[in-house]
Design a protein around this motif. Sequence first.
Motif, PDB file in Angstrom:
ATOM      1  N   GLY A 318       0.790  -1.223   0.000  1.00 60.87           N
ATOM      2  CA  GLY A 318       0.000   0.000   0.000  1.00 60.87           C
ATOM      3  C   GLY A 318       0.822   1.272   0.000  1.00 60.87           C
ATOM      4  N   GLU A 319       2.038   1.228   0.543  1.00 64.71           N
ATOM      5  CA  GLU A 319       2.813   2.450   0.736  1.00 64.71           C
ATOM      6  C   GLU A 319       4.040   2.576  -0.158  1.00 64.71           C
ATOM      7  N   LEU A 320       4.754   1.489  -0.402  1.00 63.49           N
ATOM      8  CA  LEU A 320       6.043   1.599  -1.096  1.00 63.49           C
ATOM      9  C   LEU A 320       5.931   2.189  -2.507  1.00 63.49           C
ATOM     10  N   PRO A 321       4.891   1.865  -3.304  1.00 63.90           N
ATOM     11  CA  PRO A 321       4.812   2.469  -4.646  1.00 63.90           C
ATOM     12  C   PRO A 321       4.778   3.999  -4.636  1.00 63.90           C
ATOM     13  N   LYS A 322       4.329   4.610  -3.525  1.00 62.09           N
ATOM     14  CA  LYS A 322       4.267   6.062  -3.452  1.00 62.09           C
ATOM     15  C   LYS A 322       5.655   6.707  -3.445  1.00 62.09           C
ATOM     16  N   MET A 323       6.673   5.892  -3.231  1.00 64.59           N
ATOM     17  CA  MET A 323       8.052   6.385  -3.213  1.00 64.59           C
ATOM     18  C   MET A 323       8.521   6.777  -4.613  1.00 64.59           C
ATOM     19  N   GLU A 324       7.947   6.159  -5.647  1.00 61.06           N
ATOM     20  CA  GLU A 324       8.423   6.362  -7.016  1.00 61.06           C
ATOM     21  C   GLU A 324       8.355   7.821  -7.436  1.00 61.06           C
ATOM     22  N   TRP A 325       7.283   8.493  -7.087  1.00 59.98           N
ATOM     23  CA  TRP A 325       7.117   9.894  -7.501  1.00 59.98           C
ATOM     24  C   TRP A 325       8.233  10.771  -6.934  1.00 59.98           C
ATOM     25  N   HIS A 326       8.597  10.529  -5.682  1.00 61.39           N
ATOM     26  CA  HIS A 326       9.663  11.329  -5.073  1.00 61.39           C
ATOM     27  C   HIS A 326      11.002  11.050  -5.742  1.00 61.39           C
ATOM     28  N   ILE A 327      11.227   9.798  -6.140  1.00 65.43           N
ATOM     29  CA  ILE A 327      12.468   9.469  -6.850  1.00 65.43           C
ATOM     30  C   ILE A 327      12.495  10.158  -8.207  1.00 65.43           C
TER      31      ILE A 327
END
Length: 440
Positions: A318-327
């Motif tokens: 639920g949470e880890l995919p949201k990291m992609e945008w910041h990368i």
Amino acid sequence: MSLFDSIFSFFKQKTSDPAVVFGRYSDAYKSEEQQSAWNRSLLLFEEGRPLAAYRELLVFMRNDAENNVSWSENEKGLQFEFRQGSRKITGFANKEQVKVESRIAWADDLNVAFMRRLAEHNFSLRYARFALTPDNCIAIVFDSSTKDGSPYKLLQAFRELAINADKQDDLLLDEFRSLRPVEEPLTDPALPEHEKTAKVAYVKKQINAVLNCLQEGKPDPNRSPGGFVYLMLGTAFRLDYLVRPEGFMMDALEKIYQTYFTKDEKQPAAKVELLKKHFQKLIARTDDELMGEFYRTRSTFGINPAVRHDRIQTLIDGELPKMEWHIEQRHPEIITMAIPNYIVGYALFHYAPPPPDSALFHFFLRVTEHEYFTDLGFSGKLVGPDGRLQKSAIEQEIRRIEDIWRPRFPKFRLNTNGLDYSSLPLFARTYLTMVRGVEY
């Protein structure tokens, strides 16, 4: 080796490492002896032998590594005591009744404010109640007839009483200066000064990093508050686990979580401002005030529920995919790391994960917070002087975790082929992907 023994085998430090305790106490995993004692307790109570049932209940509650429960018996009945943080809980049982009490603070003046506070707390308690003893001592008490005092009921009552006693003593004393502490002969040794100094420095460094990031505004917290929400919540969870505070700081970290997740009409940007104020209150405390909240304790009850690995998988999914945008947006590392830090912190703050997951999350923090662990006196060159991740040292430790837990979980395998050591955010993302793929 039992699951209970394996937990202590993993967290037992190397001889060269300091005996630092991390995270909140958990009683989620019991030994076979404890489980057998619980079953005997239920049977004995059904047979009409309450005192024998209560002895077995105390065996179930006792953790030999913590030395947290003791009892004695004579012709008058069963006397016992157990520990919960800074509080000692004493009890007595005979054939007719059982009574338990923990003294919290002396009240020289019966101030209306704290008496109202305690009366309000009583409405939220199911078993115990706050009371005033004849010699003006605030106590939390529970009593019951043995006829109604089943082991199920007593266990829940003891848990409620102990957790509230441990939490409210520091909060009441901090807020109401007319109260005096109840000095009890607790024998826990004080933390080494260098450990308390390292913890204070770490707390201030982490909070200042959050406040500085907000001030710099990259990205703008008003237009993109999401990353800052993860940053602030993850920082609160991480501080709770790594410095293990008591009293005011522990309560403040809990309020940070409660403030954000309270259902109201406030927008995320407004919630960020509220969280900021909680951090500012913490950073305003003096070194001595912070050091006073770092001390060794023994406990009997944990507050986090045991969960299966699939709950951890759901959290990561639920949470880890949201990291992609910041990368992709090339946000500062502190923001990019906010989501993986939040995932690990949330799991350790809210759950008692399966022991292998706890071990993997702890090692994640050993890598990402390596400077703090070095300041505490831990060995192991997981990160080089230039900030580069040391692949061989990291994978050696991962294999050690695998070797410890595989006898208990035969399917437990860690696939390190996908780990990316080129940067800390990419390592964090691939490491949590590895954890997500674990099978038991």
